[in-house]
Design a protein around this motif. Structure first.
Motif, PDB file in Angstrom:
ATOM      1  N   UNK A  34      13.796 -25.727  25.291  1.00  0.00           N
ATOM      2  CA  UNK A  34      12.441 -25.188  25.162  1.00  0.00           C
ATOM      3  C   UNK A  34      12.476 -23.762  24.634  1.00  0.00           C
ATOM      4  N   UNK A  35      13.412 -22.959  25.154  1.00  0.00           N
ATOM      5  CA  UNK A  35      13.530 -21.569  24.702  1.00  0.00           C
ATOM      6  C   UNK A  35      13.874 -21.494  23.231  1.00  0.00           C
ATOM      7  N   UNK A  36      14.776 -22.385  22.782  1.00  0.00           N
ATOM      8  CA  UNK A  36      15.176 -22.385  21.371  1.00  0.00           C
ATOM      9  C   UNK A  36      14.005 -22.749  20.474  1.00  0.00           C
ATOM     10  N   UNK A  37      13.225 -23.740  20.860  1.00  0.00           N
ATOM     11  CA  UNK A  37      12.062 -24.130  20.054  1.00  0.00           C
ATOM     12  C   UNK A  37      11.066 -22.976  19.960  1.00  0.00           C
ATOM     13  N   UNK A  38      10.827 -22.304  21.076  1.00  0.00           N
ATOM     14  CA  UNK A  38       9.904 -21.167  21.081  1.00  0.00           C
ATOM     15  C   UNK A  38      10.438 -20.023  20.226  1.00  0.00           C
ATOM     16  N   UNK A  39      11.742 -19.815  20.258  1.00  0.00           N
ATOM     17  CA  UNK A  39      12.345 -18.751  19.460  1.00  0.00           C
ATOM     18  C   UNK A  39      12.252 -19.065  17.975  1.00  0.00           C
ATOM     19  N   UNK A  40      12.494 -20.326  17.615  1.00  0.00           N
ATOM     20  CA  UNK A  40      12.371 -20.739  16.209  1.00  0.00           C
ATOM     21  C   UNK A  40      10.935 -20.551  15.732  1.00  0.00           C
ATOM     22  N   UNK A  41       9.974 -20.879  16.591  1.00  0.00           N
ATOM     23  CA  UNK A  41       8.575 -20.720  16.217  1.00  0.00           C
ATOM     24  C   UNK A  41       8.244 -19.255  15.962  1.00  0.00           C
ATOM     25  N   UNK A  66       6.165 -29.248   7.405  1.00  0.00           N
ATOM     26  CA  UNK A  66       7.261 -28.301   7.195  1.00  0.00           C
ATOM     27  C   UNK A  66       7.800 -27.787   8.523  1.00  0.00           C
ATOM     28  N   UNK A  67       6.938 -27.665   9.538  1.00  0.00           N
ATOM     29  CA  UNK A  67       7.398 -27.257  10.857  1.00  0.00           C
ATOM     30  C   UNK A  67       8.229 -28.336  11.523  1.00  0.00           C
ATOM     31  N   UNK A  68       7.821 -29.593  11.356  1.00  0.00           N
ATOM     32  CA  UNK A  68       8.604 -30.705  11.895  1.00  0.00           C
ATOM     33  C   UNK A  68       9.986 -30.742  11.260  1.00  0.00           C
ATOM     34  N   UNK A  69      10.047 -30.459   9.971  1.00  0.00           N
ATOM     35  CA  UNK A  69      11.346 -30.434   9.292  1.00  0.00           C
ATOM     36  C   UNK A  69      12.225 -29.298   9.811  1.00  0.00           C
ATOM     37  N   UNK A  74      16.863 -27.567  13.054  1.00  0.00           N
ATOM     38  CA  UNK A  74      17.375 -26.811  14.202  1.00  0.00           C
ATOM     39  C   UNK A  74      18.330 -27.644  15.041  1.00  0.00           C
ATOM     40  N   UNK A  75      17.968 -28.890  15.283  1.00  0.00           N
ATOM     41  CA  UNK A  75      18.783 -29.746  16.140  1.00  0.00           C
ATOM     42  C   UNK A  75      19.666 -30.712  15.351  1.00  0.00           C
ATOM     43  N   UNK A  76      19.725 -30.531  14.025  1.00  0.00           N
ATOM     44  CA  UNK A  76      20.565 -31.353  13.149  1.00  0.00           C
ATOM     45  C   UNK A  76      20.227 -32.840  13.302  1.00  0.00           C
ATOM     46  N   UNK A  77      18.956 -33.148  13.265  1.00  0.00           N
ATOM     47  CA  UNK A  77      18.511 -34.514  13.456  1.00  0.00           C
ATOM     48  C   UNK A  77      18.389 -35.235  12.116  1.00  0.00           C
ATOM     49  N   UNK A  78      18.531 -36.557  12.161  1.00  0.00           N
ATOM     50  CA  UNK A  78      18.348 -37.397  10.981  1.00  0.00           C
ATOM     51  C   UNK A  78      17.244 -38.399  11.276  1.00  0.00           C
ATOM     52  N   UNK A  79      16.653 -38.951  10.221  1.00  0.00           N
ATOM     53  CA  UNK A  79      15.573 -39.916  10.425  1.00  0.00           C
ATOM     54  C   UNK A  79      15.755 -41.146   9.550  1.00  0.00           C
ATOM     55  N   UNK A 202       4.990 -36.994  14.346  1.00  0.00           N
ATOM     56  CA  UNK A 202       4.964 -37.684  15.638  1.00  0.00           C
ATOM     57  C   UNK A 202       6.376 -37.842  16.192  1.00  0.00           C
ATOM     58  N   UNK A 203       7.304 -38.260  15.334  1.00  0.00           N
ATOM     59  CA  UNK A 203       8.677 -38.483  15.776  1.00  0.00           C
ATOM     60  C   UNK A 203       9.362 -37.178  16.183  1.00  0.00           C
ATOM     61  N   UNK A 204       9.129 -36.120  15.419  1.00  0.00           N
ATOM     62  CA  UNK A 204       9.759 -34.833  15.733  1.00  0.00           C
ATOM     63  C   UNK A 204       9.257 -34.288  17.068  1.00  0.00           C
ATOM     64  N   UNK A 205       7.959 -34.409  17.303  1.00  0.00           N
ATOM     65  CA  UNK A 205       7.398 -33.946  18.577  1.00  0.00           C
ATOM     66  C   UNK A 205       7.959 -34.750  19.749  1.00  0.00           C
ATOM     67  N   UNK A 206       8.036 -36.062  19.565  1.00  0.00           N
ATOM     68  CA  UNK A 206       8.530 -36.923  20.634  1.00  0.00           C
ATOM     69  C   UNK A 206      10.007 -36.676  20.921  1.00  0.00           C
ATOM     70  N   UNK A 207      10.813 -36.574  19.870  1.00  0.00           N
ATOM     71  CA  UNK A 207      12.260 -36.474  20.031  1.00  0.00           C
ATOM     72  C   UNK A 207      12.709 -35.130  20.581  1.00  0.00           C
ATOM     73  N   UNK A 208      11.966 -34.078  20.288  1.00  0.00           N
ATOM     74  CA  UNK A 208      12.345 -32.744  20.762  1.00  0.00           C
ATOM     75  C   UNK A 208      11.547 -32.319  21.985  1.00  0.00           C
ATOM     76  N   UNK A 209      10.679 -33.204  22.478  1.00  0.00           N
ATOM     77  CA  UNK A 209       9.847 -32.904  23.651  1.00  0.00           C
ATOM     78  C   UNK A 209       9.065 -31.608  23.452  1.00  0.00           C
ATOM     79  N   UNK A 210       8.487 -31.449  22.242  1.00  0.00           N
ATOM     80  CA  UNK A 210       7.780 -30.207  21.897  1.00  0.00           C
ATOM     81  C   UNK A 210       6.273 -30.357  21.938  1.00  0.00           C
TER      82      UNK A 210
END
Length: 325
Positions: A34-41, A66-69, A74-79, A202-210
């Protein structure tokens, strides 16, 4: 008697069964994420580019494509995508996209869904040419347009009228009637990209619990309508701060491909009048100030429009949340 166990029977494990907490993340891991997501924002993302806020709907941030990307980077995710095409009457189409997110290890983290149809009002309808009434915009309009938008709109003639600069003067113009597009195929690619964008967010929000930090951008128009109780025909002419954003019932704004698909052959504007005309054609809400300054209000998720505005020399006004030239 033969007591041998059949080869196709799997013995019950002797170890303790797996529970929901067996592979649970620790409290420190959750806090760190959560802290990392807030810091990136705060330090990487830019308001108006990667996320935005909706006037009248609190401080909840709206996550853009662009924010989802950026979250995925940040978390090196693939889709991975699964696209379904539904053929509708009169050559209309609906695209349904399922986006699955994977961790660097290959573990599936979550799934998002998105859909877009050429039956949505933004893609189904277009606005006809405007009609110049020949009447000069009254001075009282400029006085009331910020403090009392309803009064300013009445001075123009009510709903369906707006102000447009013709030469050096501002005239009252009548907005064109909404008519149905005669070729839905013109928007096939745009709708496909929009469905993908919605599913990706939708997927980015769900997967990162953001979801507690961001909401999803496809709800933007619905929230705006709930906050203002107004609708706006996005193809109207310039002027009229009383106009609000979004077609009634419309849930999407154009994706990056929308600009190129729908108007790639348009000539680059070189004068303010041509810029205003171009914004009108591109369905970007805009107005012109008393001093001739052009203000543009592209949809949060329309990155193509923001890029075009930058190319024309527009500057982002963070205080008033608009682009100005």
């Amino acid at each position: 008697m033969n007591n041998a166990q059949p080869s196709n029977v799997i013995p019950y494990p002797t170890q303790n069964p797996v529970t929901l907490t067996s592979n649970a993340a620790s409290l420190s891991e959750i806090k760190n994420q959560v802290t990392l997501i807030q810091q990136v924002m705060r330090e990487v993302m830019i308001e108006g580019e990667h996320y935005g806020t909706i006037p009248g709907c609190g401080d909840k941030k709206v996550l853009l494509k662009s924010g989802a990307e950026k979250l995925m980077l940040t978390f090196r995710l693939a889709n991975d995508l699964d696209v379904q095409v539904l053929e509708l009457p009169n050559f209309h189409r609906e695209y349904r996209v399922k986006v699955t997110i994977y961790a660097p290890s290959g573990q599936r983290l979550g799934t998002g869904v998105g859909s877009c149809s050429t039956m949505e009002s933004k893609y189904r309808f277009r606005t006809g040419p405007i009609e110049n009434t020949g009447k000069i915009v009254p001075q009282e309009y400029w006085t009331h347009r910020e403090s009392n938008p309803a009064k300013a709109q009445e001075l123009l003639g009510g709903k369906g009228f707006s102000a447009k600069k013709v030469g050096t003067k501002y005239y009252i113009v009548k907005q064109g009637e909404r008519v149905e597009h005669d070729n839905p195929a013109d928007n096939y690619n745009t709708c496909l990209k929009m469905a993908k964008k919605r599913g990706l967010v939708d997927a980015a929000l769900t997967s990162t619990a953001a979801s507690d930090i961001f909401t999803q951008d496809l709800e933007e128009d619905d929230l705006q309508g709930a906050a203002t109780g107004e609708t706006y025909n996005s193809s109207s002419a310039s002027g009229g701060a009383s106009s609000s954003r979004g077609e009634s019932g419309q849930q999407a704004s154009q994706s990056s491909s929308s600009s190129s698909d729908q108007g790639g052959s348009s000539a680059e504007p070189i004068s303010n009048d041509e810029i205003v005309g171009y914004l009108t054609v591109k369905n970007v809400k805009h107005e012109v100030g008393d001093d001739g300054t052009i203000y543009a209000y592209p949809e949060f998720s329309d990155s193509a429009a923001r890029t075009w505005l930058k190319d024309q020399g527009f500057k982002w006004d963070a205080k008033n949340k608009r682009w100005a030239l």
